[in-house]
Design an enzyme around this catalytic site. Structure first.
Site, PDB file in Angstrom:
ATOM      1  N   SER A 454       9.395  -1.325   5.808  1.00  0.00           N
ATOM      2  CA  SER A 454       9.470   0.030   5.269  1.00  0.00           C
ATOM      3  C   SER A 454       8.393   0.932   5.849  1.00  0.00           C
ATOM      4  O   SER A 454       8.661   2.096   6.194  1.00  0.00           O
ATOM      5  CB  SER A 454       9.361  -0.008   3.743  1.00  0.00           C
ATOM      6  OG  SER A 454       8.128  -0.595   3.330  1.00  0.00           O
ATOM      7  N   ASP A 455       7.164   0.415   5.980  1.00  0.00           N
ATOM      8  CA  ASP A 455       6.094   1.273   6.494  1.00  0.00           C
ATOM      9  C   ASP A 455       6.239   1.518   7.992  1.00  0.00           C
ATOM     10  O   ASP A 455       5.916   2.601   8.485  1.00  0.00           O
ATOM     11  CB  ASP A 455       4.715   0.711   6.153  1.00  0.00           C
ATOM     12  CG  ASP A 455       4.517  -0.739   6.539  1.00  0.00           C
ATOM     13  OD1 ASP A 455       5.414  -1.324   7.175  1.00  0.00           O
ATOM     14  OD2 ASP A 455       3.458  -1.302   6.198  1.00  0.00           O
ATOM     15  N   CYS A 456       6.744   0.538   8.736  1.00  0.00           N
ATOM     16  CA  CYS A 456       6.936   0.734  10.180  1.00  0.00           C
ATOM     17  C   CYS A 456       8.016   1.779  10.448  1.00  0.00           C
ATOM     18  O   CYS A 456       7.873   2.616  11.352  1.00  0.00           O
ATOM     19  CB  CYS A 456       7.314  -0.580  10.845  1.00  0.00           C
ATOM     20  SG  CYS A 456       6.044  -1.847  10.713  1.00  0.00           S
TER      21      CYS A 456
END
Length: 701
Positions: A454-456
């Site tokens: 999700s953060d990437c």
């Protein structure tokens, strides 16, 4: 290491890193013998830096402002930018990765190239602790798991039983109680090797993968790292695969134990794990289930039962089908190096050495090997390519460095890499293998490996938007491609508002009662993290400025829910706990970004004030900050004995900067599963440049 023993090494001048030869972002270290080929391919500064050789970078003017220090830092860091636009970097730290690969290759009749074996031996010996053995990772004290597995690796890589420090290491293993006390992952690998008995391992039957998906604790509910390791391990266990018996294996049976091998009662060793290794003890629930499975495990081996109702065969076929899905979804790289090594053995055991699948696995081993000044390591995935580039791109734009003409080539290279790295469709076996959607997102490493976090996805989107905002860059990533990414980011938000890593949290956190790994914590489901949540909500907000109409109401609701979740997990001392970096400093940095997006400041928010006061309270006498990985292990702030540049303020960063613009590597920066540190050596450049540049703007230098 014994004082007189010097391990063999190669000529470091012969190593070269080649990127993108087989797929976008791929790293491949090659060794060139002396002669015309080496002469025709000179080492770059990138090669030399990672090998610990003198890079020959010029001294830069002494900085007088934070921005000048940031400019010097980026001037050096650009030398490490690969020809395809990203920044190559090692991604090491865990010490249980090499053993799996070495054992897998050995039982399949394969070996590393001679120069690789030499440098892998040198790396393992360089990372041996002063106490005499190895821990779970390079910063941890020796454990049975680390010491036994790396001793075995050195033996398989060609070291004799009494060569160098091997006698001392073996004595330490015996002092620890011998290899019967190794944790479950070690028991599995030694069983595959033939240096342990499968009966000494708690059951991991493939029948678990025949449970209906609606069962609350079915494997499809487990965190993806757990299920991708447990699946091939179960296949090996359920087929009782063992490699060839050789004199070396019989020698290891004598070397690893404190009693004769034939006298060991293996069923008594299933729960025999050294206290040195245990981070997460078995629950009573798990021990009870293991006892039931132990009774069941006799049934598939009773000929009458197995011929009448061949459940084990059906289960093995189902497990193997899922293994093939994972291989084809990831270009035979799998999610990570542990599952990669298990898959090598699975494909060999089922289809043989001449199969296309086995050959593809061997071909992709190179993607996980990284040559460093200490030798050849195995990395935590096939790299951290997107993660490092996305942060560097944002740092360059936000500090104004991207506007300098001398940096335009670097910015264009980053944008080109991002353009090619975006995942344009879901995996081939998306639904069949229980994968979350990936279309439009960016991966942690490479698009071929294809796993989205999700953060990437969010940081990749932010980097693309910022780079395309520069007046001189093309705009290859169009609005529809950004919308595809937004669709994936929105799909990853949990009902509580928080974000996990690879997918939604699919099961109850009570499933942690089934954690059988012993050495890791919080692994059974995909937990929610302030770092991932902040990246996601900031990505949504960035996109809203570019395309304010697309799913606008949903984005606003998602951001509001995310902020409320961030509020809910703030600790009483004002901090947030970090699961992917060290630790409270890392997570609090992210969480404060979330609150800033929500309009909360020191003057109007008690939450922000508490967080700032927490950080100020941890400032050290020299003006900097320093935190150790033990913060993650113990969930309490652990002060480092000296400031760390990745965690500290602009003033101390400028003081520690070298004349050619670099910062030296200090302690480890990353963490996973609460108990295993992992290195992000690019962080010392990225976050120092970012902090200095932003501080300069804030202070109006």
């Amino acid at each position: 290491m014994t004082a007189s023993y010097q391990p063999e090494r190669t000529d470091l001048a012969g190593w070269r890193i080649k990127v993108g030869e087989d797929n976008h972002g791929q790293h491949k270290w090659l060794y060139l013998p002396e002669g015309p080929v080496r002469d025709a391919w000179p080492q770059t500064m990138e090669d030399k830096y990672w090998l610990g050789l003198e890079v020959g970078a010029p001294d830069l003017p002494e900085p007088t402002t934070p921005l000048e220090a940031a400019r010097n830092g980026f001037e050096f860091y650009k030398h490490l930018q690969s020809e395809d636009g990203h920044f190559s970097a090692e991604y090491g730290g865990p010490l249980f990765l090499i053993p799996g690969l070495v054992i897998a290759l050995h039982v399949c009749g394969e070996t590393l190239r001679p120069e690789q074996a030499v440098e892998m031996r040198r790396y393992l010996l360089a990372k041996r602790r002063k106490e005499g053995g190895w821990g779970l990772h390079t910063a941890a004290p020796p454990t049975v798991y680390g010491t036994v597995m790396n001793y075995v690796s050195l033996r398989l890589l060609g070291m004799g039983p009494d060569e160098g420090p091997m006698t001392e290491i073996r004595a330490l293993i015996h002092k620890m109680g011998g290899a019967t006390r190794i944790p479950s992952w070690g028991k599995a690998w030694l069983s595959i090797l033939g240096a342990y008995d499968w009966d000494g391992m708690n059951p991991v039957p493939t029948e678990l993968w025949m449970m209906p998906d609606w069962v609350p604790f079915a494997p499809n509910k487990w965190w993806i790292h757990v299920r991708t390791v447990a699946l091939p391990m179960a296949f090996m266990y359920s087929t009782r695969f063992v490699g060839p018996y050789t004199p070396l294996i019989f020698a290891l049976r004598q070397e690893l134990y404190t009693q004769p091998y034939h006298s060991i009662r293996w069923s008594n060793q299933r729960n025999n794990v050294s206290p040195l290794d245990i981070y997460c003890p078995h629950s009573r629930v798990l021990d009870f289930l293991h006892s039931i499975l132990g009774v069941y495990e006799r049934l598939p081996w009773i000929p009458f039962v197995s011929s009448a109702v061949p459940i084990r065969k059906w289960a093995n076929d189902r497990a193997y089908q899922l293994i093939t899905y994972e291989d084809e979804n990831t270009g035979y790289q799998t999610l990570g190096p542990v599952s990669k090594a298990f898959h090598i053995v699975c494909r060999y055991a089922r289809e043989g050495p001449d199969s296309e699948a086995f050959k593809m696995h061997l071909l992709k081993v190179q993607n996980f090997l990284w040559m460093s000044k200490d030798g050849l390591m195995m990395t935590g995935t096939d790299g951290s390519q997107l993660w490092d580039l996305a942060f560097m791109a944002q740092a360059a734009v936000e500090t104004g460095l991207a506007e300098n003409r001398e940096n335009e080539k670097s910015m264009l290279g980053m944008l080109d890499w991002l353009d090619k790295a975006q995942i344009r469709k879901n995996p081939k076996w998306h639904a069949e293998s229980y994968r979350h959607r990936t279309k439009g997102a960016w991966p942690f490493s490479t698009p071929e490996q294809g796993y989205v976090v999700s953060d990437c996805a969010s940081e990749g989107l932010k980097a693309a938007i910022q780079l395309q905002s520069l007046p001189y860059t093309p705009k290859p990533i169009n609005l529809q491609r950004m919308r595809d990414c937004i669709d994936t980011i929105l799909s990853l938000q949990n009902p509580s508002g928080g974000y996990a890593s690879y997918e939604l949290q699919r099961g109850s956190e009570k499933m942690e009662l089934l954690n059988a790994a012993e050495v890791f914590g919080n692994i059974m489901v995909d937990y929610l993290y302030p770092e991932c949540t902040t990246s996601a909500l900031s990505g949504l907000k960035y996109f809203s400025k570019v395309d304010p109409t697309y799913r606008a109401a949903e984005i606003e609701r998602a951001v509001d829910k995310a902020i409320r979740w961030i509020h809910s997990v703030q600790r009483p001392d004002g901090s947030w706990y970090g699961a992917w970096g060290i630790c409270f400093t890392y997570a609090t940095m992210f969480a404060l970004e979330s609150l800033s997006i929500a309009g909360e400041t020191y003057s109007n928010s008690s939450r922000v004030r508490r967080a700032c006061e927490f950080l100020v309270s941890k400032q050290m006498d020299d003006g900097g900050w320093g935190e150790t990985y033990l913060s993650c292990v113990n969930m309490e702030y652990s002060q480092h004995d000296q400031s760390q540049v990745v965690m500290t303020s602009w003033a101390i960063l400028a003081l520690l900067q070298k004349k050619d613009g670099r910062w030296e590597q200090e302690d480890t920066e990353g963490i996973f599963n609460k108990n295993c540190a992992i290195d992000y050596p690019s962080f010392k450049f990225i976050f120092c440049i970012w902090a200095l540049g932003k501080a300069d703007k804030y202070l109006g230098s």
